[in-house]
Scaffold this active site. Structure first.
Site, PDB file in Angstrom:
ATOM      1  N   HIS A 128       0.744  -1.271   0.003  1.00  0.00           N
ATOM      2  CA  HIS A 128       0.104  -0.097  -0.128  1.00  0.00           C
ATOM      3  C   HIS A 128       0.827   1.343   0.098  1.00  0.00           C
ATOM      4  O   HIS A 128       2.067   1.270   0.458  1.00  0.00           O
ATOM      5  CB  HIS A 128      -0.987   0.039   0.963  1.00  0.00           C
ATOM      6  CG  HIS A 128      -0.266   0.547   2.421  1.00  0.00           C
ATOM      7  ND1 HIS A 128      -0.283   1.938   2.665  1.00  0.00           N
ATOM      8  CD2 HIS A 128       0.129  -0.114   3.395  1.00  0.00           C
ATOM      9  CE1 HIS A 128       0.417   2.062   3.924  1.00  0.00           C
ATOM     10  NE2 HIS A 128       0.432   0.932   4.345  1.00  0.00           N
ATOM     11  N   CYS A 129       0.329   2.323  -0.745  1.00  0.00           N
ATOM     12  CA  CYS A 129       0.821   3.707  -0.437  1.00  0.00           C
ATOM     13  C   CYS A 129      -0.517   4.511   0.123  1.00  0.00           C
ATOM     14  O   CYS A 129      -1.027   3.983   0.893  1.00  0.00           O
ATOM     15  CB  CYS A 129       1.235   4.183  -1.730  1.00  0.00           C
ATOM     16  SG  CYS A 129       0.292   4.106  -3.192  1.00  0.00           S
ATOM     17  N   LYS A 130      -0.501   5.776  -0.364  1.00  0.00           N
ATOM     18  CA  LYS A 130      -1.572   6.432   0.183  1.00  0.00           C
ATOM     19  C   LYS A 130      -2.938   6.066  -0.760  1.00  0.00           C
ATOM     20  O   LYS A 130      -3.830   5.602   0.086  1.00  0.00           O
ATOM     21  CB  LYS A 130      -1.362   8.111   0.072  1.00  0.00           C
ATOM     22  CG  LYS A 130      -2.590   8.992   0.595  1.00  0.00           C
ATOM     23  CD  LYS A 130      -1.957  10.293   0.631  1.00  0.00           C
ATOM     24  CE  LYS A 130      -1.712  10.915  -0.739  1.00  0.00           C
ATOM     25  NZ  LYS A 130      -1.489  12.320  -0.424  1.00  0.00           N
ATOM     26  N   THR A 136       2.339   1.986  -5.211  1.00  0.00           N
ATOM     27  CA  THR A 136       1.873   0.496  -5.019  1.00  0.00           C
ATOM     28  C   THR A 136       2.241  -0.245  -6.468  1.00  0.00           C
ATOM     29  O   THR A 136       2.639  -1.276  -6.394  1.00  0.00           O
ATOM     30  CB  THR A 136       0.671   0.433  -4.757  1.00  0.00           C
ATOM     31  OG1 THR A 136       0.438   1.089  -3.511  1.00  0.00           O
ATOM     32  CG2 THR A 136      -0.070  -1.109  -4.505  1.00  0.00           C
TER      33      THR A 136
END
Length: 348
Positions: A128-130, A136
């Site tokens: 995950h990223c934001k 990602t």
């Protein structure tokens, strides 16, 4: 609350496209493969109103995957969830939003992903990223190229198919470029050591912009990845106003040139081009590139076999070009140049 989450995650597929318990249907996560999940960030406090509630994420992972999961956090910015909730099943690989990571760091991430799968056959990696899209996708596509048997093009297409309802999974040119760099590393692994142990420098000589707009002023700058806690790129060099630059006309097109004279040991570099002018709103575009792998990529995509010619990329003069469409943020404004060419020399 679920309506707000749906608005924020619009365009991306989630578990509502999967056959899951209704209580998990609004989680913004999706299986790219049976062992790799792409997800937007878990969240606590006010952020969980429009992101994945961290408790729902934790419940899904622990009930559906038992203890056979690890969270890969790609956010360099401060997390909006409690990392302690997921420990010890969380690994931090943070890098800046809307950017690729340094090439060797990206390679280290995918190598570690493979090592985790080798030691834990039942493992699922949750990346995950934001927003669970750009960073990602950069990591997941790179992994699929390095260890999933796909080409860069195939990995990008698969990621789009699995992650998106509409649009492309990866849209930032620099992130896409680094996935292709990984394909070169996969195809020619002997280059890795040569690049890792290359202690030489790069001497930037000049830049040339083709067909710049009239009455506009261009300012160029070069940046490198920060090695400290600050995630913003570090400035290495910046040009002055266009009045001190060389402008010529060839075949009806304005050609703008400038000398650089910068020597640096950095290999991953960010080139930023800013436009200023009396009749224009300020705007900028940029691109990350690797001083060794960008000329390799040009020849690789043109079908040229350079397997025996690695030294020609590690040392000697290089000339690389980026079209307007290859620049990040290029869709946000009308083109103010057609092509930008960089001349530099790699020196051991």
């Amino acid at each position: 609350m679920n309506i707000l989450r749906s608005v924020v995650s619009r365009g991306r597929k989630g578990l509502k496209q999967e056959k899951v318990n209704r209580s998990f249907a609004y989680l913004d996560m999706v299986y790219i493969t049976s062992k790799v999940i792409a997800m937007s960030t878990p969240a606590a406090g006010i952020h969980k109103l429009y992101r994945n509630d961290e408790l729902d994420v934790f419940k899904y992972l622990t009930t559906q995957l038992k203890d056979n999961w690890i969270l890969l956090n790609l956010c360099a910015e401060e997390t909006v969830y409690h990392l302690e909730l997921f420990k010890p099943n969380v690994i931090n690989y943070g890098f800046q939003d809307h950017n690729p990571p340094p090439l060797l760091f990206l390679w280290a991430i995918v190598m570690n992903m493979d090592a985790l799968f080798q030691t834990q056959p039942l493992l699922t990696l949750v990346v995950h990223c934001k927003a669970g899209k750009g960073r990602t996708g950069t990591v997941i596509c790179s992994y699929l190229v390095a260890f999933g048997g796909l080409t860069a093009k195939q990995s990008l297409e698969l990621y789009t198919e699995k992650r998106m309802v509409r649009g492309h999974g990866l849209t930032i040119s620099s992130q896409i470029r680094y996935v292709y760099y990984i394909e070169i590393l996969k195809q020619f692994p002997n280059y890795l050591k040569a690049v890792e142990f290359n202690t030489g420098t790069t001497f930037f000589k000049s830049f040339k912009c083709l067909n710049i707009k009239k009455n506009s002023s261009l300012i160029l700058s070069l940046h490198a990845f920060s090695k400290g806690r600050n995630i913003n790129p570090v400035a290495l060099w910046k040009s002055s106003d266009i009045s001190s630059h060389n402008v010529s006309i060839k075949e009806g097109k304005r050609i703008w040139g400038i000398q650089c004279n910068l020597e640096t040991s950095e290999k991953d570099l960010l080139l930023r081009v800013e436009r200023k002018g009396q009749f224009y709103f300020p705007s900028s575009v940029q691109c990350w590139f690797h001083t060794h792998f960008q000329p390799m990529l040009v020849e690789y995509t043109n079908g040229i076999n350079f397997q025996q010619g690695i030294n020609s990329f590690l040392q000697g003069q290089q000339s690389i070009s980026f079209s307007w469409s290859e620049m990040d943020n290029s869709r946000r404004s009308d083109p103010f140049f057609e092509q930008l060419t960089i001349v530099y020399e790699n020196v051991f």
